[in-house]
Write an enzyme that holds these catalytic residues in place. Structure first.
Site, short mmCIF file in Angstrom:
data_model
loop_
_atom_site.label_atom_id
_atom_site.label_comp_id
_atom_site.label_asym_id
_atom_site.label_seq_id
_atom_site.Cartn_x
_atom_site.Cartn_y
_atom_site.Cartn_z
N SER A 197 23.59 -33.56 34.17
CA SER A 197 22.66 -32.62 33.87
C SER A 197 23.11 -30.74 33.90
CB SER A 197 21.75 -32.81 35.13
OG SER A 197 20.55 -31.74 35.01
N TYR B 119 19.12 -32.59 43.41
CA TYR B 119 19.04 -32.93 42.41
C TYR B 119 20.69 -33.10 41.65
CZ TYR B 119 18.71 -34.83 37.59
OH TYR B 119 19.27 -35.24 36.66
#
Length: 343
Positions: free
Chosen positions: A144, A169
């Site tokens: 990501s 995350y």
């Protein structure tokens, strides 16, 4: 090839499965269909792939597609299941594994951190072990853009320091990259990590800006504009994302065994430009023909003011060129939204 796609009922996994099937690959899709957002959207994506909702109520049951009877099967499974996942690998010789399954969302990681460790760390380790023991040729996995944290230098490059994630995350995605490197080094596993940048398009996630803005504007509700609109994002259309992934999946990994070739690779995959959030909203307004009501808010915890991908690595190694204008991508999403929700 026979390919495992995890997160196959998710946004990117669904589109990738469609493209792989169109190229003649045999695909087994895996997803636990959790309730992070409306599971009905996930079931409807699966329906597009020929899998009916009532057939996937049971975990660990392999279901045959009606649309692609010889090419696509689906199994509902948790990635962290240390009993069933190895059994799946033992029955199927996967040449490539595309890991798109993860607990997604930066903001949700502030509310439910345990689910990120279970899925993104424990699940990823389980997958690495299966690839190692059952001779998978190539693991392609989703990282990501959030790993860049508060990096101020743009565009972001994979050589940049990413040791300061500002959400759990992001920390789990950075961990995945380190874990993949270790398995490439120790066991000769070919791995390719892809740092995705703000993916949008038809069948997109309801927690993403494109979906949230469109839904609120059509309902006459205020849209939440964080950091008072002073944000920029590298918005990347879904077809440009899947095109990049396909280049990597179809690579002859045997070439990586030659001297000087890396078993471990890491790429940014984005639109190669940064768009102002206010311009993005204006594009949605023009396409809908409705002026948005804006609620200007401060920056959210875990969020960053700008993302911008340097994709030279993909361009040089695979000839990757994202080419969907944002106006076209927004139109495609809104056309799908109106049809799907019968607006």
């Amino acid at each position: 090839m026979k390919i495992l796609v995890t997160g196959a009922a998710g946004f990117i996994g669904f589109h990738l499965s469609q493209k792989l099937l169109s190229q003649g690959h045999e695909v087994i899709g895996l997803d636990n269909i959790n309730d992070y957002y409306d599971p009905q959207l996930k079931f409807d994506r699966l329906k597009e792939l020929g899998i009916n909702e009532e057939e996937v109520t049971d975990f660990n049951k392999l279901v045959q597609s009606k649309t692609f009877p010889k090419q696509f099967q689906f199994i509902r499974m948790n990635l962290q299941d240390r009993t069933q996942l190895p059994r799946l690998f033992s029955k199927h010789s996967f040449e490539v594994v595309c890991n798109l399954a993860a607990q997604a969302g930066v903001r949700y990681s502030l509310e439910n951190p345990e689910s990120y460790i279970d899925s993104n760390i424990v699940g990823f380790l389980n997958l690495l072990e299966c690839c190692r023991h059952y001779s998978c040729k190539h693991l392609v996995y989703a990282s990501s853009s959030s790993v860049y944290g508060m990096n101020k230098k743009v565009p972001f490059e994979t050589s940049d320091n990413v040791d300061h994630p500002i959400s759990l995350y992001a920390a789990t995605k950075k961990s995945n990259e380190l874990m993949a490197y270790t398995y490439s080094h120790l066991y000769g596993l070919h791995t390719t990590g892809l740092r995705f940048f703000t993916v949008y398009g038809p069948w997109g996630r309801p927690d993403m800006a494109m979906f949230l803005f469109t839904d609120a504007i059509l309902k006459g509700e205020h849209i939440k504009v964080f950091n008072k609109g002073q944000m920029e994002r590298d918005f990347t259309y879904i077809d440009d994302i899947t095109e990049g992934v396909l280049h990597i999946v179809n690579e002859d990994v045997e070439k990586r065994k030659r001297p000087g070739q890396d078993l471990y690779r890491l790429y940014n995959i984005g639109n190669n430009r940064s768009e102002k959030l206010t311009d993005f909203i204006s594009t949605i307004e023009r396409e809908l023909g409705i002026k948005a009501k804006k609620q200007l808010l401060p920056m959210q915890p875990g969020d960053v003011p700008q993302t911008w991908a340097n994709v030279d690595g993909l361009i040089n190694d695979y000839g990757y060129h994202p080419n969907t204008p944002i106006a076209q991508g927004v139109k495609n999403f809104i056309d799908w939204f109106k049809e799907y929700y019968k607006v």
